[in-house]
Write a protein that holds these residues in place. Sequence first.
Motif, PDB file in Angstrom:
ATOM      1  N   ALA A  80      46.014  33.194  29.393  1.00 28.70           N
ATOM      2  CA  ALA A  80      46.623  34.411  29.931  1.00 28.70           C
ATOM      3  C   ALA A  80      45.700  35.063  30.948  1.00 28.70           C
ATOM      4  N   PHE A  81      44.399  35.060  30.669  1.00 32.87           N
ATOM      5  CA  PHE A  81      43.437  35.637  31.612  1.00 32.87           C
ATOM      6  C   PHE A  81      43.396  34.829  32.894  1.00 32.87           C
ATOM      7  N   PHE A  82      43.461  33.488  32.767  1.00 35.59           N
ATOM      8  CA  PHE A  82      43.506  32.652  33.967  1.00 35.59           C
ATOM      9  C   PHE A  82      44.708  33.016  34.844  1.00 35.59           C
ATOM     10  N   ARG A  83      45.856  33.260  34.222  1.00 36.18           N
ATOM     11  CA  ARG A  83      47.057  33.566  34.993  1.00 36.18           C
ATOM     12  C   ARG A  83      46.938  34.906  35.707  1.00 36.18           C
ATOM     13  N   ASP A  84      46.217  35.859  35.115  1.00 38.87           N
ATOM     14  CA  ASP A  84      45.949  37.121  35.810  1.00 38.87           C
ATOM     15  C   ASP A  84      45.067  36.878  37.037  1.00 38.87           C
ATOM     16  N   VAL A  85      44.016  36.086  36.858  1.00 37.94           N
ATOM     17  CA  VAL A  85      43.131  35.769  37.973  1.00 37.94           C
ATOM     18  C   VAL A  85      43.892  35.009  39.058  1.00 37.94           C
ATOM     19  N   SER A  86      44.726  34.063  38.637  1.00 40.03           N
ATOM     20  CA  SER A  86      45.513  33.278  39.586  1.00 40.03           C
ATOM     21  C   SER A  86      46.472  34.164  40.379  1.00 40.03           C
ATOM     22  N   ALA A  87      47.060  35.164  39.727  1.00 47.09           N
ATOM     23  CA  ALA A  87      47.962  36.084  40.426  1.00 47.09           C
ATOM     24  C   ALA A  87      47.220  36.863  41.506  1.00 47.09           C
ATOM     25  N   LEU A  88      46.008  37.303  41.222  1.00 48.74           N
ATOM     26  CA  LEU A  88      45.223  38.046  42.210  1.00 48.74           C
ATOM     27  C   LEU A  88      44.785  37.145  43.370  1.00 48.74           C
ATOM     28  N   LEU A  89      44.438  35.901  43.049  1.00 51.16           N
ATOM     29  CA  LEU A  89      44.105  34.955  44.118  1.00 51.16           C
ATOM     30  C   LEU A  89      45.324  34.673  44.991  1.00 51.16           C
ATOM     31  N   GLY A  90      46.487  34.531  44.352  1.00 49.58           N
ATOM     32  CA  GLY A  90      47.707  34.317  45.113  1.00 49.58           C
ATOM     33  C   GLY A  90      48.032  35.482  46.023  1.00 49.58           C
ATOM     34  N   ALA A  91      47.863  36.701  45.528  1.00 55.62           N
ATOM     35  CA  ALA A  91      48.114  37.874  46.361  1.00 55.62           C
ATOM     36  C   ALA A  91      47.148  37.927  47.538  1.00 55.62           C
ATOM     37  N   THR A  92      45.890  37.557  47.309  1.00 60.47           N
ATOM     38  CA  THR A  92      44.906  37.520  48.393  1.00 60.47           C
ATOM     39  C   THR A  92      45.312  36.521  49.467  1.00 60.47           C
ATOM     40  N   LEU A  93      45.759  35.348  49.032  1.00 59.23           N
ATOM     41  CA  LEU A  93      46.157  34.307  49.982  1.00 59.23           C
ATOM     42  C   LEU A  93      47.416  34.699  50.746  1.00 59.23           C
ATOM     43  N   PHE A  94      48.431  35.179  50.035  1.00 62.42           N
ATOM     44  CA  PHE A  94      49.737  35.430  50.653  1.00 62.42           C
ATOM     45  C   PHE A  94      49.771  36.704  51.506  1.00 62.42           C
ATOM     46  N   ALA A  95      49.065  37.732  51.079  1.00 63.88           N
ATOM     47  CA  ALA A  95      49.168  39.020  51.758  1.00 63.88           C
ATOM     48  C   ALA A  95      48.041  39.280  52.749  1.00 63.88           C
ATOM     49  N   LEU A  96      46.923  38.583  52.606  1.00 66.57           N
ATOM     50  CA  LEU A  96      45.770  38.873  53.463  1.00 66.57           C
ATOM     51  C   LEU A  96      45.335  37.672  54.303  1.00 66.57           C
ATOM     52  N   VAL A  97      44.991  36.569  53.648  1.00 69.79           N
ATOM     53  CA  VAL A  97      44.333  35.475  54.358  1.00 69.79           C
ATOM     54  C   VAL A  97      45.282  34.704  55.272  1.00 69.79           C
TER      55      VAL A  97
END
Length: 215
Positions: A80-97
């Motif tokens: 579950a913690f991995f999925r939280d981290v993965s969601a934040l990485l996804g948001a960084t990739l999709f919305a910023l990078v």
Amino acid sequence: MKRVAVFVFAGLVLLALAHRVSDPGLYGDAAHYWSLAASFSNSGHFSLASYSEPLRGYALPLLLALVQRLAVALAVTPLAFFRDVSALLGATLFALVLPALAGRAFGVEVTPGRRLMFAGLCVLYWAPHLLYPLSDLPALLCLAAGVLRLPWSPLPLTDASEPGTRLPGPMAPGWPWSTALAAGALLALAANIRPIDEAALFAAWLLVCIHCGRT
């Protein structure tokens, strides 16, 4: 500030989706990577020398091992913690990078509306994928971030609100050693996480060369 708002929105949506889905379990490559992360503790304590998988990169299992150990320290379920981290990485990739990379590569201004639409499409397509510890997302994030740190020449941007006007280029001239080090580290990390991404390095450099030739 508006891009931060899009990042927060994408992150909240991905976090909500990660917590709403039932646990699908892990299988295939996802289960293999997750077990490789546990191999760092095969000797009874955490050791970098315990990893011995010759066919997979070193970086992703190590990152997953750190996520697992941090989850245990926080007394939460590791997956579950991995999925939280993965969601934040996804948001960084999709919305910023990725929007920043598209704006720099094509010489266009990435408006908040464009950024939001792009992030929304990525969330729609990628959200289920983020539930699994696979190499695609972290490798793409490192690759795109590394390409952003390459020595782009200033390319004038067209302001859509004022036809005919030109905006400053996306990056000031010069390439300090710290930027070069960051670019190299990110591209090397992408290649280690997902070795097939090495094929994209030449294309990335060619894109920068074409961009520089247009200035």
